[in-house]
Design an enzyme around this catalytic site. Sequence first.
Site, PDB file in Angstrom:
ATOM      1  N   GLU A  90      -0.290  -1.638  -1.108  1.00 45.37           N
ATOM      2  CA  GLU A  90      -2.366  -1.953  -1.414  1.00 45.37           C
ATOM      3  C   GLU A  90      -2.291  -2.541  -3.075  1.00 45.37           C
ATOM      4  OE1 GLU A  90      -4.598   0.586  -0.018  1.00 45.37           O
ATOM      5  OE2 GLU A  90      -3.972   0.292   1.958  1.00 45.37           O
ATOM      6  N   GLU A 119      -0.661  -1.296   8.396  1.00 45.94           N
ATOM      7  CA  GLU A 119      -1.867   0.505   8.470  1.00 45.94           C
ATOM      8  C   GLU A 119      -3.303   0.160   8.708  1.00 45.94           C
ATOM      9  OE1 GLU A 119      -2.659   2.546   4.716  1.00 45.94           O
ATOM     10  OE2 GLU A 119      -0.705   2.679   4.113  1.00 45.94           O
TER      11      GLU A 119
HETATM   12  O1  AHR Z   1      -2.734   5.944   5.408  1.00 44.46           O
HETATM   13  C1  AHR Z   1      -3.973   6.073   4.284  1.00 44.46           C
HETATM   14  C2  AHR Z   1      -3.894   5.501   2.659  1.00 44.46           C
HETATM   15  O2  AHR Z   1      -4.531   4.435   2.959  1.00 44.46           O
HETATM   16  C3  AHR Z   1      -2.777   5.026   2.637  1.00 44.46           C
HETATM   17  O3  AHR Z   1      -1.385   5.476   1.384  1.00 44.46           O
HETATM   18  C4  AHR Z   1      -3.141   3.603   1.609  1.00 44.46           C
HETATM   19  O4  AHR Z   1      -1.944   2.303   1.630  1.00 44.46           O
HETATM   20  C5  AHR Z   1      -4.566   2.833   2.102  1.00 44.46           C
HETATM   21  O5  AHR Z   1      -5.364   2.798   1.111  1.00 44.46           O
END
Ligand code: AHR
Length: 499
Positions: A173, A292
């Site tokens: 990210e 994610e």
């Molecule tokens: O999963 C929680 C967080 O969400 C992770 O660390 C990040 O990559 C995202 O913003």
Amino acid sequence: MKKAKVIIDKDFTIAEIDEKVFSSFVEPLGRCIYGGIYEPGHESADEDGFRQDVMEYIKPLNLTLNRFPGGNFTSTYRWEDGIGPKKERPRRVEVAWQCIETNEFGLDEFAKWSDKNGSDVMMTVNLATRGVLEAMDCVEYCNFEGGTYWSEMRKKNGFEKPLNYKYWCLSNEIDGIWQVGQKPGREYGLLAKEAAKGMKLIDSEIKTVLAGSSSPGQDTFPAFDVEALEESYDFIDYLSVHHYIGNMENDSANYLAKPMVTDRYLDNVAAAIEFVKAKKRSEHEVYISFDEFNTWHSIAREERFEKKWRVAPPLLEDTYTAEDALALGGMLLSVLRHADSVKIACVSELVNCISHIRTRNQGGCWVLPPYYAFLHYTQYGRGTALLTKVDSDVYDSKDYKDVPYLDAQAVVDAQDHITVFAINRSLEEQLEMSLELRGFEGYSVKKHIVLTADDPKATNTEDTPDAVKPAENGNARCENGCVKAVLDKMSWNVICLSK
Ligand code: AHR
């Protein structure tokens, strides 16, 4: 009663579903690791401190990859802190989650845990605040046969054979303002290219994952992705994107429509990749790593800042309910529907933190309703995704128009067993589904699993772990080449058909 027609045809497939879409994500965040997968002294812990009660819920998922160690955690992480004798490891300030990281659990422990769990590791390296060389060192530690500084260190730490990790995320990210080391797309793309080049020169078998947009809501999406890809295209193999949906507005009808945003997002990401490929006149394929995604309600609440510098506090432990099972289910169907472009998908995260496997420190382990949608997806979603045409009654919600009450996706496996996943989004009414099987003859319904609850907010607790759980009590039947079923209001359905 609501109505929907569905058609599937043996000759119209989307793509084979990659095994790597059955993956998850483990980050030293809150109690995902400490008090989650790892708790020495817990009555179920094995000799390495791995909780076996937690493992019992993880094993049936048959996960392909677990992404580690992050996540936002990666951006100020030194991977060397998590190797070798535990008593020599440094205690550090961990800024992403405003905690103290003891480093009692690191790369070495995760390698052992993954081995016991039967899954592979997708490593994330820190290109946010560290550089190309540290990333290359990590590859050398994990994958180099022997005879060098880092490979011999690995052996000394108990891993004689290379770990041979194939999938490597090039940071996380990095488009986000919350990330220490945030970079613009082009700058990041140039750095990622050099890192991928160096890492691949150590191990030419590895595949690299470029960090793309962290959500479809980012102002920089999709320009960031295109720019980063343009600088690195031939050196990378996957583009990572993330997406979380939540019911912050407490409007269930609106919430259940949100997987439609995931569908559109994945379409757009695939288009961004195609654009760069065409612009570069390249034959090289880059796929999506959706590494994610999940439901997350407390995303807007900065609970990490309420009390700082604790060790493994409970963070991001939303109470997930029956409606979350449908919302996550919708995202999972979106992954299957994008089988041609999404080749890695990690539900985020595995235990406690944004997760459906919940523990109490020194206490029990239980699962929340969305766990079952993910379990069914991992159990019945393997094979080839079939083009699934849905013509359903629709509704308008606060933010979305023409939301089909029915969301459905079908899969056929190597033995020609068909699974139809179906979600009735209606909160009030049953839905009559009629599914035409074209080119599939002689099938009957073997099983119709239903997950539903009278109350969208119904959930499980340590004391009532079975309050919401699936039952094989659906009414689907085959009649003249058609599957007919009346789906309960607000239900997740898995209909298994075979000859
Ligand atoms: O999963 C929680 C967080 O969400 C992770 O660390 C990040 O990559 C995202 O913003």
